[in-house]
Design a protein around this motif. Sequence first.
Motif, PDB file in Angstrom:
ATOM      1  N   ALA A   1     -10.076   3.199  -0.208  1.00 41.97           N
ATOM      2  CA  ALA A   1     -10.429   4.177   0.830  1.00 41.97           C
ATOM      3  C   ALA A   1      -9.745   5.517   0.584  1.00 41.97           C
ATOM      4  O   ALA A   1     -10.225   6.567   1.014  1.00 41.97           O
ATOM      5  CB  ALA A   1     -10.060   3.620   2.203  1.00 41.97           C
ATOM      6  N   ASP A   2      -8.610   5.496  -0.131  1.00 47.11           N
ATOM      7  CA  ASP A   2      -7.905   6.741  -0.465  1.00 47.11           C
ATOM      8  C   ASP A   2      -8.294   7.264  -1.846  1.00 47.11           C
ATOM      9  O   ASP A   2      -7.676   8.191  -2.368  1.00 47.11           O
ATOM     10  CB  ASP A   2      -6.384   6.498  -0.473  1.00 47.11           C
ATOM     11  CG  ASP A   2      -5.852   6.195   0.906  1.00 47.11           C
ATOM     12  OD1 ASP A   2      -6.630   6.335   1.871  1.00 47.11           O
ATOM     13  OD2 ASP A   2      -4.674   5.822   1.017  1.00 47.11           O
TER      14      ASP A   2
ATOM     15  N   GLU B   1      -8.806  -2.804  -0.779  1.00 50.50           N
ATOM     16  CA  GLU B   1      -9.734  -2.080   0.087  1.00 50.50           C
ATOM     17  C   GLU B   1      -9.111  -0.798   0.635  1.00 50.50           C
ATOM     18  O   GLU B   1      -9.741   0.259   0.661  1.00 50.50           O
ATOM     19  CB  GLU B   1     -10.146  -3.008   1.235  1.00 50.50           C
ATOM     20  CG  GLU B   1     -11.356  -2.540   2.002  1.00 50.50           C
ATOM     21  CD  GLU B   1     -11.837  -3.618   2.967  1.00 50.50           C
ATOM     22  OE1 GLU B   1     -12.322  -4.651   2.482  1.00 50.50           O
ATOM     23  OE2 GLU B   1     -11.712  -3.440   4.189  1.00 50.50           O
ATOM     24  N   GLN B   2      -7.843  -0.878   1.043  1.00 48.73           N
ATOM     25  CA  GLN B   2      -7.193   0.288   1.635  1.00 48.73           C
ATOM     26  C   GLN B   2      -6.898   1.366   0.595  1.00 48.73           C
ATOM     27  O   GLN B   2      -7.002   2.557   0.884  1.00 48.73           O
ATOM     28  CB  GLN B   2      -5.907  -0.132   2.354  1.00 48.73           C
ATOM     29  CG  GLN B   2      -6.145  -0.969   3.595  1.00 48.73           C
ATOM     30  CD  GLN B   2      -7.112  -0.294   4.555  1.00 48.73           C
ATOM     31  OE1 GLN B   2      -6.943   0.865   4.907  1.00 48.73           O
ATOM     32  NE2 GLN B   2      -8.152  -1.017   4.964  1.00 48.73           N
TER      33      GLN B   2
ATOM     34  N   TYR C   1       0.841  -1.207   0.000  1.00 49.62           N
ATOM     35  CA  TYR C   1       0.000   0.000   0.000  1.00 49.62           C
ATOM     36  C   TYR C   1       0.871   1.251   0.000  1.00 49.62           C
ATOM     37  O   TYR C   1       0.652   2.185  -0.776  1.00 49.62           O
ATOM     38  CB  TYR C   1      -0.913  -0.038   1.235  1.00 49.62           C
ATOM     39  CG  TYR C   1      -1.557   1.287   1.591  1.00 49.62           C
ATOM     40  CD1 TYR C   1      -2.781   1.655   1.045  1.00 49.62           C
ATOM     41  CD2 TYR C   1      -0.925   2.164   2.465  1.00 49.62           C
ATOM     42  CE1 TYR C   1      -3.364   2.861   1.361  1.00 49.62           C
ATOM     43  CE2 TYR C   1      -1.493   3.375   2.782  1.00 49.62           C
ATOM     44  CZ  TYR C   1      -2.717   3.724   2.229  1.00 49.62           C
ATOM     45  OH  TYR C   1      -3.286   4.935   2.550  1.00 49.62           O
TER      46      TYR C   1
ATOM     47  N   ILE D   1      -6.954  -6.832   1.287  1.00 46.79           N
ATOM     48  CA  ILE D   1      -6.673  -5.677   2.150  1.00 46.79           C
ATOM     49  C   ILE D   1      -6.119  -4.523   1.319  1.00 46.79           C
ATOM     50  O   ILE D   1      -6.532  -3.374   1.465  1.00 46.79           O
ATOM     51  CB  ILE D   1      -5.672  -6.080   3.264  1.00 46.79           C
ATOM     52  CG1 ILE D   1      -6.358  -7.026   4.249  1.00 46.79           C
ATOM     53  CG2 ILE D   1      -5.130  -4.846   3.986  1.00 46.79           C
ATOM     54  CD1 ILE D   1      -5.426  -7.635   5.279  1.00 46.79           C
TER      55      ILE D   1
END
Lengths: 340, 153
Positions: free
Chosen positions: A252-253, A248-249, A213, A245
């Motif tokens: 979110a950004d 998804e992360q 990420y 993960i």
Amino acid sequence: MSGRKCGKQTVKIDNVRVAASAAIVGNKEAEGPLGEFFDITLPDSEWNETTWEKTEAKMQREAVRLAVVKANRRLDDIDRVLAGDLLNQCISAGFGLRELEIPFYGIYGACSTMIEGISIGSMLVCGGFAESVAAVTSSHFCTAERQYRNPLEYGGQRTPTAQWTVTGAASAVLESGVSVGDIAVTHITAGKIVDMGVKDANNMGGAMAPAAYDTITAHFKETGFKPSDYDMIVTGDLGSVGADILVEQLKADGIDISKNYNDCGCMIYDAEKQDVHAGGSGCGCIGSVLCGYLLKEMRKGRIKSLLAVGTGALLSQTSTLQGETVPGIAHAATFRMIDK
Amino acid sequence: MKYTKQEYQEYLEKKSPNSSLIKDVLAAFLVGGAICVVGQAIFCIYKNFGGLSDDTAKTAVSITMIFLGAFLTGTDVYGRLAKFGGGGTLVPITGFANAIVSPAMEFKREGYVMGLAAKMFSIAGPVLVYGICASAAIGVIYYICGFFTGGAL
């Protein structure tokens, strides 16, 4: 900021092409969905050697030889070889490559070693320090199991988040000069070590996802690219848990990679049929998928632009026994097919 | 990522699938139970047809089960059985044999002394150390209790 630096972590690479790549895999990998793309499949786990460590060393050596032949070069033409693996003191690289007599740099980025090698190799070629560089890495299920976990015949169960170490070696030859039809390395993003305090050595995808990420976020920020600028974005071996993960992360950004993203650990095996739990892992995972499958697809023009993110867990048996957390690392490289 | 380390670990916990408890317990019961049934059958054979006394038959059964565990480890059967049976193959004495034989096989390549012999106890060693310590401690307690109960315990 001047010259080739695009930011703190990213550099722009000019005039470097992937001249050739080769991948050697084991039986299980050859039986997977990408089986037909690999250059050599081992007849068995030993490949006529007396120990699995010797087998893995031979795999690295043959991967380099094959890539060099495919690049229409002789071993003599290679200025540097950058190699590493998972075994203590990187013995597959040291023993495997000793007879090739190519100036050697040993590198270690756990399962991100393939992309680390391509990153450093591209910078060497771009900087004019070498004309031709080979990057190579390997992992072997049997050597990794006996070093990190239990003997093969020991009866036990794996957790659902555990991953299966890929038996595979892969090599890429990088050279200066880019023309139409070539695959160019255009950007390199070096990762930072990211540790979110995960202690479960059987959940490495979860431990490495924050590093992926972090590197991908830095890559898009520093290059100005968007996910849609890539035909494909791959990570090394996050497996199903870590990949989920990551998507998804990033979402979110506001970075949506769900449409063109996949993880090599999820691509190399059929998770349902091959009983690999969360997917594949190991240096050979992104190595063989990139050098065996993705770069070949690029050469055929089916993928024009690729972001490959190698992910590594920088742990050891000692650190795990001492209750330490699992630090993660991720290195990214942009590959672009030159079509005009 | 807008998580603290603590929050990330909680998030990861939620994202990570767990083993199926019911399936695992059931498989362990079936496989572990089956191994015990085999042991009991051998005991009956030794006692009824071999003419061994209860105590001798029990020892002979342990020896036989250890042999079977080792043999099935060497023939790559026990590992497959354990993948299904889990704790059911770990707890019986056959699991102990597997824990000794599997590293012995694997580390033979590092030599018979520092490989095979030294690594043989890498998994079972802790069981031996704490098993023997615990039995010694219980023995002492048993002995002391004997003073208060006049030897009857």
